[in-house]
Design an enzyme around this catalytic site. Sequence first.
Site, PDB file in Angstrom:
ATOM      1  CG  ASP A  69      -1.964   1.103   1.166  1.00  0.00           C
ATOM      2  OD1 ASP A  69      -1.964   1.875   0.185  1.00  0.00           O
ATOM      3  OD2 ASP A  69      -2.775   1.200   2.095  1.00  0.00           O
TER       4      ASP A  69
ATOM      5  CG  ASP B 148      -3.678   4.262  -2.543  1.00  0.00           C
ATOM      6  OD1 ASP B 148      -2.869   3.414  -2.126  1.00  0.00           O
ATOM      7  OD2 ASP B 148      -4.740   4.534  -1.963  1.00  0.00           O
TER       8      ASP B 148
END
Length: 446
Positions: free
Chosen positions: A83, A300
């Site tokens: 992440d 992201d």
Amino acid sequence: MKVPFFFILNFLFLLYQHLKCFSSSNFTTQTPPPLLILPLKTQEISSKSFPKAPNKLPFTHNITLTVSLSVGTPPQNVTMVLDTGSELSWLHSNSTRPISNSTRPVFDPTRSSSYRPISCSSPTCRTRTQDFSIPASCDSKNLCHAVLSYADATSSEGNLAMDTFTFGGSGSGSNFSDTIFGSMDSGFSSNSDEDEKTTGLMGMNRGSLSFVTQMGFKKFSYCISSLDFSGVLLLGESNFTFFLPLNYTPLVEISLPLPYFDRVAYTIQLEGIKVKDKLLPIAKSVFVPDHTGAGQTMVDSGTQFTFLLGPAYTALRNEFLNQTMGTLKVFEDQDFVFQGAMDLCYRVPINQTRLPTLPSVSLVFRGAEITVSGERLLYRVPGEIREKDSIHCFTFGNSELLAIEAYIIGHHHQQNVWVEYDLEKSRIGFAQVRCDLASQRFGLFR
């Protein structure tokens, strides 16, 4: 226009925190090995985890990017979600409940001789948690307590600790001792199936406690394949000549803290959107963060799809709808909004094996461009059937419907793109590649 009092208080608090402890000179990082090459796997979550009603499905992920490694002494195997939109890495821990109470994979700190909890009076807790959305606190045992929350309504709660992280096996692998992470023993997941498959999350943003910052890597890259769910993650220098030249776009940095600007995210400047070869008539100001910091564009890997602010999304939606008129049959149900933000969906016959030719969508950045084409433009919603048609939704959503004041470039639109995060030169590079072939070049997934 009057500025709310809470806005002023929030701004002053952020400014105080910035002046007090944002300097990276307050801590040291480890000396990383020259290069780590790791398999990057894609996990697909069963369609059974998606609720059938109401039609407004929750913002959740059914595809995640995962990395396998081991933690502790002796090492315990874990799988972590990669992440780039998060800072603190964390693991599900069974420190407060027996492992038999849950089927999820967990890390057991009581079995690790190198595990060390962090007290709330330590410099780590006091000065390196300043970018957490919720400030760290003290628990009843005087340990550093953290509560993390995410855009999909998932949360995780536990204590900060240190342990050894090992990549590539305990014998010949690379060891990173005293790695700070969250040992989480409670929380809420919006997708229980996803939660059962992974042990935790690997935070890779630019914050002081992110994994890449702690390890001291100046560069990392990844490539996500759309064919066989294989990929590659490179930690360290990766100047390989067999790739196409990378096109770089600079990271946007704002030194002054703003209420809605994430300073440790990988923020780049979106400058335009094209459908096929048509540049949409969107004012440049729409893509620029405002005086509060709202409106930044973040890359992201922890978010599946791409989300745009209202004006940009509306312009893209209308043009894509216009260019696919007569080619695709629109799903006429105003109450159906996939993942709470994707309201342009189509009906495709179940027996149709291929989608028709679709107009590509290009995200134009300063110095670089990502083009999304083919099947990456539409996503078949699991479990949704109308008569003899499956439901396919446009893979761009309206972030304002999620109460997110930002543009987010998700990993679905990074498939078959080599993405390089050059932290030393503050830039991100992109190149269109076959990621399955790139993985094979590094000896992965043969």
